[in-house]
Scaffold this motif. Structure first.
Motif, PDB file in Angstrom:
ATOM      1  N   LEU A   7       0.829  -1.207   0.000  1.00 30.41           N
ATOM      2  CA  LEU A   7       0.000   0.000   0.000  1.00 30.41           C
ATOM      3  C   LEU A   7       0.867   1.262   0.000  1.00 30.41           C
ATOM      4  O   LEU A   7       0.610   2.205  -0.749  1.00 30.41           O
ATOM      5  CB  LEU A   7      -0.945   0.007   1.217  1.00 30.41           C
ATOM      6  CG  LEU A   7      -1.790   1.276   1.372  1.00 30.41           C
ATOM      7  CD1 LEU A   7      -2.703   1.472   0.164  1.00 30.41           C
ATOM      8  CD2 LEU A   7      -2.630   1.226   2.638  1.00 30.41           C
ATOM      9  N   VAL A   8       1.914   1.244   0.827  1.00 31.09           N
ATOM     10  CA  VAL A   8       2.813   2.401   0.889  1.00 31.09           C
ATOM     11  C   VAL A   8       3.426   2.659  -0.489  1.00 31.09           C
ATOM     12  O   VAL A   8       3.497   3.792  -0.958  1.00 31.09           O
ATOM     13  CB  VAL A   8       3.917   2.190   1.947  1.00 31.09           C
ATOM     14  CG1 VAL A   8       5.008   3.239   1.829  1.00 31.09           C
ATOM     15  CG2 VAL A   8       3.319   2.226   3.350  1.00 31.09           C
TER      16      VAL A   8
ATOM     17  N   GLY B  41      -7.547   1.021  -4.472  1.00 30.35           N
ATOM     18  CA  GLY B  41      -8.820   1.051  -3.749  1.00 30.35           C
ATOM     19  C   GLY B  41      -9.023  -0.217  -2.940  1.00 30.35           C
ATOM     20  O   GLY B  41      -9.382  -0.176  -1.756  1.00 30.35           O
ATOM     21  N   GLU B  42      -8.755  -1.333  -3.571  1.00 32.50           N
ATOM     22  CA  GLU B  42      -8.886  -2.641  -2.915  1.00 32.50           C
ATOM     23  C   GLU B  42      -7.983  -2.723  -1.690  1.00 32.50           C
ATOM     24  O   GLU B  42      -8.397  -3.149  -0.611  1.00 32.50           O
ATOM     25  CB  GLU B  42      -8.508  -3.724  -3.939  1.00 32.50           C
ATOM     26  CG  GLU B  42      -8.561  -5.146  -3.427  1.00 32.50           C
ATOM     27  CD  GLU B  42      -9.989  -5.627  -3.249  1.00 32.50           C
ATOM     28  OE1 GLU B  42     -10.159  -6.690  -2.670  1.00 32.50           O
ATOM     29  OE2 GLU B  42     -10.929  -4.904  -3.673  1.00 32.50           O
ATOM     30  N   GLU B  43      -6.746  -2.281  -1.848  1.00 32.44           N
ATOM     31  CA  GLU B  43      -5.782  -2.347  -0.744  1.00 32.44           C
ATOM     32  C   GLU B  43      -6.220  -1.515   0.448  1.00 32.44           C
ATOM     33  O   GLU B  43      -6.083  -1.932   1.593  1.00 32.44           O
ATOM     34  CB  GLU B  43      -4.409  -1.864  -1.212  1.00 32.44           C
ATOM     35  CG  GLU B  43      -3.619  -2.944  -1.904  1.00 32.44           C
ATOM     36  CD  GLU B  43      -2.436  -2.390  -2.666  1.00 32.44           C
ATOM     37  OE1 GLU B  43      -1.864  -3.110  -3.471  1.00 32.44           O
ATOM     38  OE2 GLU B  43      -2.105  -1.198  -2.448  1.00 32.44           O
ATOM     39  N   ILE B  44      -6.750  -0.320   0.148  1.00 32.14           N
ATOM     40  CA  ILE B  44      -7.215   0.552   1.231  1.00 32.14           C
ATOM     41  C   ILE B  44      -8.412  -0.075   1.935  1.00 32.14           C
ATOM     42  O   ILE B  44      -8.476  -0.135   3.157  1.00 32.14           O
ATOM     43  CB  ILE B  44      -7.553   1.957   0.681  1.00 32.14           C
ATOM     44  CG1 ILE B  44      -6.266   2.673   0.281  1.00 32.14           C
ATOM     45  CG2 ILE B  44      -8.320   2.777   1.713  1.00 32.14           C
ATOM     46  CD1 ILE B  44      -6.463   4.000  -0.398  1.00 32.14           C
ATOM     47  N   ALA B  45      -9.352  -0.584   1.135  1.00 30.17           N
ATOM     48  CA  ALA B  45     -10.567  -1.157   1.721  1.00 30.17           C
ATOM     49  C   ALA B  45     -10.251  -2.392   2.568  1.00 30.17           C
ATOM     50  O   ALA B  45     -10.876  -2.638   3.584  1.00 30.17           O
ATOM     51  CB  ALA B  45     -11.565  -1.499   0.613  1.00 30.17           C
ATOM     52  N   GLN B  46      -9.276  -3.180   2.120  1.00 30.92           N
ATOM     53  CA  GLN B  46      -8.984  -4.451   2.790  1.00 30.92           C
ATOM     54  C   GLN B  46      -7.985  -4.317   3.937  1.00 30.92           C
ATOM     55  O   GLN B  46      -7.836  -5.230   4.747  1.00 30.92           O
ATOM     56  CB  GLN B  46      -8.428  -5.464   1.778  1.00 30.92           C
ATOM     57  CG  GLN B  46      -9.428  -5.876   0.716  1.00 30.92           C
ATOM     58  CD  GLN B  46     -10.616  -6.600   1.328  1.00 30.92           C
ATOM     59  OE1 GLN B  46     -10.468  -7.366   2.261  1.00 30.92           O
ATOM     60  NE2 GLN B  46     -11.807  -6.311   0.827  1.00 30.92           N
TER      61      GLN B  46
END
Lengths: 198, 198
Positions: A7-8, B41-46
């Protein structure tokens, strides 16, 4: 690579976000409530699906044609030509303009291999063809490329019977003569405004 | 509110992101490829679903216990006490420390209503109880709250038969005496290091 590291890495690809900010944001999301994280993630993932370019003006929009193009309250005799969608938002925020827009989707820049054909200039000429537009404001950036694009448009529009104007360039409001760069100052002298009336 | 406006509003809640940066990021995502937007988006949500806190040290991790706690190559006789998970990452990046960590999840701050009971201090004392840990490095921030927490821990650890140390405070490397604040300079004088040997 862990989920957090991934993410980073992705966050630091965003403009203005370095590795430190990215990691700060990632930890912020981690500590925020689940609802916020899910909503933000969903919005980012869905953004490109929900938003397309307006078939008339080229602005990003959810409905096609966009809200500005369909707004009956706007002045349809004047169109403001901007480089990109962001500029529409910026100009809208001034509350100074009530006409239509046209988004070029770039500027003429031979060094980057961008010529007039890569922009939405043809579409602009089409919009002018019904004769309802009386004035074109060229609001490209006051940069070398923006100026070149403005000059190109000016030549093109010369035979169309429309008034063509360009955003004034000069000292920023609240600025200081002492700190103005030479080019800006030179432009503000050349474009000086008479206060004594005609 | 449009999808774009909603995203800008949510993005501007992130740390270090103002309204202008948020709008710049939103347009960047809009112009990026669909895959990038979806992945981000997926990474943030998960994120919050995938990552929990390590039951031993309190660090954010995907597996419990975390990689550091289970790493056989690390020195188990020394534990570094930090305020938050971010600090673990920061210290790891120095490659200067090979011991274990303990995340307090905050600092003692009466003004914010945070007392020792709100931190993972009990857990730290539990970890010390088996006698394998010989040194505790207190790496709270050199702030009023961080110092107060360090003093509190020092008192608590006094009877535990472990060595207790605190990160050195002083001039930043590459810094300049002229620009150092008085407190930092005072600390660097008080904590001066003998070069002539014992």
């Amino acid at each position: 690579m862990t989920t957090l590291e991934r993410l980073v890495q992705h966050l630091s690809r965003l403009p203005g976000i370095g590795k430190k900010s990215a990691s700060r944001i990632a930890y912020f999301i981690l500590k925020s409530d689940q609802h916020f994280a899910e909503q933000l993630g969903e919005e980012i993932a869905q953004l490109k699906r929900r938003i397309r370019q307006c078939s008339i003006c080229g602005n990003f929009t959810e409905e096609d044609p966009c809200r500005i193009c369909t707004d009956p309250g706007r002045d349809r005799s004047i169109v403001c030509v901007v480089e990109q969608s962001e500029d529409v938002l910026t100009i809208e925020q001034t509350n100074e303009y009530r006409g239509l827009f046209h988004v070029l989707s770039g500027v003429i820049s031979p060094l980057d291999g961008v010529g007039p054909k890569d922009l939405t200039i043809d579409k602009l000429m089409q919009r002018l063809s019904d004769g309802r537009i009386e004035e074109v404001i060229i609001a490209t950036n006051p940069t070398v490329e923006g100026d070149a694009t403005a000059m190109y448009l000016l030549q093109l529009l010369a035979g169309e019977g429309v008034e063509v104007s360009r955003l004034a360039s000069g000292l920023p409001v609240g600025g200081d003569l002492e700190y103005a760069d030479r080019l800006t100052l030179a432009r503000s002298i050349r474009g000086r405004i008479s206060l004594s009336g005609p």
